[in-house]
Design a protein around this motif. Structure first.
Motif, PDB file in Angstrom:
ATOM      1  N   ILE A  27     -36.919  23.215  13.233  1.00  0.00           N
ATOM      2  CA  ILE A  27     -38.166  23.988  13.209  1.00  0.00           C
ATOM      3  C   ILE A  27     -39.363  23.072  13.428  1.00  0.00           C
ATOM      4  N   GLU A  28     -39.357  21.897  12.796  1.00  0.00           N
ATOM      5  CA  GLU A  28     -40.466  20.957  12.983  1.00  0.00           C
ATOM      6  C   GLU A  28     -40.594  20.516  14.433  1.00  0.00           C
ATOM      7  N   ARG A  29     -39.474  20.352  15.122  1.00  0.00           N
ATOM      8  CA  ARG A  29     -39.508  19.923  16.519  1.00  0.00           C
ATOM      9  C   ARG A  29     -39.864  21.058  17.465  1.00  0.00           C
ATOM     10  N   ARG A  30     -39.258  22.222  17.293  1.00  0.00           N
ATOM     11  CA  ARG A  30     -39.376  23.318  18.267  1.00  0.00           C
ATOM     12  C   ARG A  30     -40.446  24.354  17.942  1.00  0.00           C
ATOM     13  N   LYS A  31     -40.675  24.607  16.666  1.00  0.00           N
ATOM     14  CA  LYS A  31     -41.632  25.641  16.256  1.00  0.00           C
ATOM     15  C   LYS A  31     -42.593  25.106  15.194  1.00  0.00           C
ATOM     16  N   PRO A  32     -43.340  24.046  15.475  1.00  0.00           N
ATOM     17  CA  PRO A  32     -44.198  23.458  14.440  1.00  0.00           C
ATOM     18  C   PRO A  32     -45.275  24.412  13.921  1.00  0.00           C
ATOM     19  N   HIS A  33     -45.648  25.400  14.734  1.00  0.00           N
ATOM     20  CA  HIS A  33     -46.665  26.350  14.283  1.00  0.00           C
ATOM     21  C   HIS A  33     -46.161  27.207  13.119  1.00  0.00           C
ATOM     22  N   TRP A  34     -44.855  27.307  12.916  1.00  0.00           N
ATOM     23  CA  TRP A  34     -44.324  28.051  11.778  1.00  0.00           C
ATOM     24  C   TRP A  34     -44.685  27.364  10.463  1.00  0.00           C
ATOM     25  N   LEU A  35     -44.883  26.048  10.507  1.00  0.00           N
ATOM     26  CA  LEU A  35     -45.186  25.279   9.300  1.00  0.00           C
ATOM     27  C   LEU A  35     -46.667  24.957   9.174  1.00  0.00           C
ATOM     28  N   ASP A  36     -47.482  25.447  10.109  1.00  0.00           N
ATOM     29  CA  ASP A  36     -48.914  25.184  10.098  1.00  0.00           C
ATOM     30  C   ASP A  36     -49.592  26.087   9.077  1.00  0.00           C
ATOM     31  N   ILE A  59     -42.513  24.456  -4.232  1.00  0.00           N
ATOM     32  CA  ILE A  59     -41.654  25.304  -5.040  1.00  0.00           C
ATOM     33  C   ILE A  59     -40.388  24.533  -5.339  1.00  0.00           C
ATOM     34  N   ALA A  60     -39.583  25.065  -6.207  1.00  0.00           N
ATOM     35  CA  ALA A  60     -38.348  24.387  -6.575  1.00  0.00           C
ATOM     36  C   ALA A  60     -37.532  24.069  -5.337  1.00  0.00           C
ATOM     37  N   GLY A  61     -36.816  22.997  -5.371  1.00  0.00           N
ATOM     38  CA  GLY A  61     -36.030  22.569  -4.235  1.00  0.00           C
ATOM     39  C   GLY A  61     -36.586  21.305  -3.639  1.00  0.00           C
ATOM     40  N   GLY A  62     -37.861  21.042  -3.882  1.00  0.00           N
ATOM     41  CA  GLY A  62     -38.462  19.796  -3.462  1.00  0.00           C
ATOM     42  C   GLY A  62     -38.772  19.672  -1.986  1.00  0.00           C
ATOM     43  N   ASP A  63     -38.455  20.646  -1.158  1.00  0.00           N
ATOM     44  CA  ASP A  63     -38.719  20.539   0.272  1.00  0.00           C
ATOM     45  C   ASP A  63     -40.040  21.230   0.588  1.00  0.00           C
ATOM     46  N   PRO A  64     -41.060  20.469   0.945  1.00  0.00           N
ATOM     47  CA  PRO A  64     -42.368  21.084   1.224  1.00  0.00           C
ATOM     48  C   PRO A  64     -42.339  22.018   2.430  1.00  0.00           C
ATOM     49  N   ARG A  65     -41.373  21.830   3.330  1.00  0.00           N
ATOM     50  CA  ARG A  65     -41.270  22.722   4.493  1.00  0.00           C
ATOM     51  C   ARG A  65     -40.869  24.125   4.061  1.00  0.00           C
ATOM     52  N   LEU A  66     -40.016  24.238   3.053  1.00  0.00           N
ATOM     53  CA  LEU A  66     -39.641  25.549   2.518  1.00  0.00           C
ATOM     54  C   LEU A  66     -40.855  26.212   1.876  1.00  0.00           C
ATOM     55  N   ALA A  67     -41.644  25.425   1.156  1.00  0.00           N
ATOM     56  CA  ALA A  67     -42.853  25.967   0.531  1.00  0.00           C
ATOM     57  C   ALA A  67     -43.830  26.495   1.580  1.00  0.00           C
ATOM     58  N   LYS A  68     -43.953  25.788   2.713  1.00  0.00           N
ATOM     59  CA  LYS A  68     -44.851  26.243   3.783  1.00  0.00           C
ATOM     60  C   LYS A  68     -44.379  27.566   4.380  1.00  0.00           C
ATOM     61  N   LEU A  69     -43.065  27.697   4.570  1.00  0.00           N
ATOM     62  CA  LEU A  69     -42.537  28.947   5.113  1.00  0.00           C
ATOM     63  C   LEU A  69     -42.707  30.095   4.127  1.00  0.00           C
ATOM     64  N   SER A  85     -52.655  26.666   8.564  1.00  0.00           N
ATOM     65  CA  SER A  85     -53.834  27.369   9.065  1.00  0.00           C
ATOM     66  C   SER A  85     -53.489  28.526   9.974  1.00  0.00           C
ATOM     67  N   ALA A  86     -52.198  28.639  10.359  1.00  0.00           N
ATOM     68  CA  ALA A  86     -51.784  29.732  11.253  1.00  0.00           C
ATOM     69  C   ALA A  86     -51.800  31.054  10.495  1.00  0.00           C
ATOM     70  N   SER A  87     -52.112  32.099  11.215  1.00  0.00           N
ATOM     71  CA  SER A  87     -52.139  33.430  10.627  1.00  0.00           C
ATOM     72  C   SER A  87     -50.730  33.919  10.329  1.00  0.00           C
ATOM     73  N   LYS A  88     -50.582  34.734   9.308  1.00  0.00           N
ATOM     74  CA  LYS A  88     -49.280  35.300   8.971  1.00  0.00           C
ATOM     75  C   LYS A  88     -48.815  36.286  10.028  1.00  0.00           C
ATOM     76  N   ASN A  89     -49.722  36.770  10.846  1.00  0.00           N
ATOM     77  CA  ASN A  89     -49.379  37.777  11.842  1.00  0.00           C
ATOM     78  C   ASN A  89     -49.087  37.191  13.207  1.00  0.00           C
ATOM     79  N   ASP A  90     -48.998  35.837  13.324  1.00  0.00           N
ATOM     80  CA  ASP A  90     -48.689  35.225  14.611  1.00  0.00           C
ATOM     81  C   ASP A  90     -47.321  35.666  15.078  1.00  0.00           C
ATOM     82  N   GLN A  91     -47.202  36.045  16.332  1.00  0.00           N
ATOM     83  CA  GLN A  91     -45.941  36.504  16.882  1.00  0.00           C
ATOM     84  C   GLN A  91     -45.323  35.476  17.828  1.00  0.00           C
ATOM     85  N   THR A  92     -45.923  34.293  18.003  1.00  0.00           N
ATOM     86  CA  THR A  92     -45.410  33.300  18.943  1.00  0.00           C
ATOM     87  C   THR A  92     -44.312  32.484  18.363  1.00  0.00           C
TER      88      THR A  92
END
Length: 120
Positions: free
Chosen positions: A102-111, A19-29, A113-120
């Motif tokens: 986020i990449e260091r501490r919560k990498p599953h947020w950017l995965d 998406i606009a902004g060029g940061d793929p991590r924002l697009a993943k979130l 394949s992770a479900s949208k309903n993950d609570q971890t």
């Protein structure tokens, strides 16, 4: 060429999945958000939506500051800052630092394949 101009020149939308902004991590979130909210956020991040994005981001920040009132919440503050980061270079560097954390501490947020309903 500066980092800011590099980020602006690499802005893409749609076909590459970014998406606009060029940061793929924002697009993943954004892809992890519920469809309706994700579509709205994607629209607000388009370069042509600047005149909607700035007031929306400002209102969200104000709502986050007034989170002690009913209906408003602290969740509004980071969302508003993320929207404003598209247009304010100082916030853009802070957003990048948050994504690094986020990449260091919560990498599953950017995965993807992770479900949208993950609570971890």
């Amino acid at each position: 060429m500066s980092t800011v101009s590099d980020e602006r020149t690499t802005e893409t939308e749609g076909t590459t999945g970014q998406i606009a902004g060029g940061d793929p991590r924002l697009a993943k979130l954004v892809r992890r958000l519920p469809p309706r909210i994700g579509d709205t956020f994607t629209y607000l991040l388009k370069p042509s939506s600047r005149w909607v994005r700035i007031p929306s981001g400002t209102l969200l920040v104000v709502g986050g500051v007034l989170s002690f009132l009913p209906v408003l919440g602290v969740w509004m503050l980071p969302l508003g800052l993320a929207l404003l980061a598209e247009d304010v270079p100082a916030l853009r560097s802070s957003r990048s630092k948050v994504f690094d954390w986020i990449e260091r501490r919560k990498p599953h947020w950017l995965d993807p394949s992770a479900s949208k309903n993950d609570q971890t």
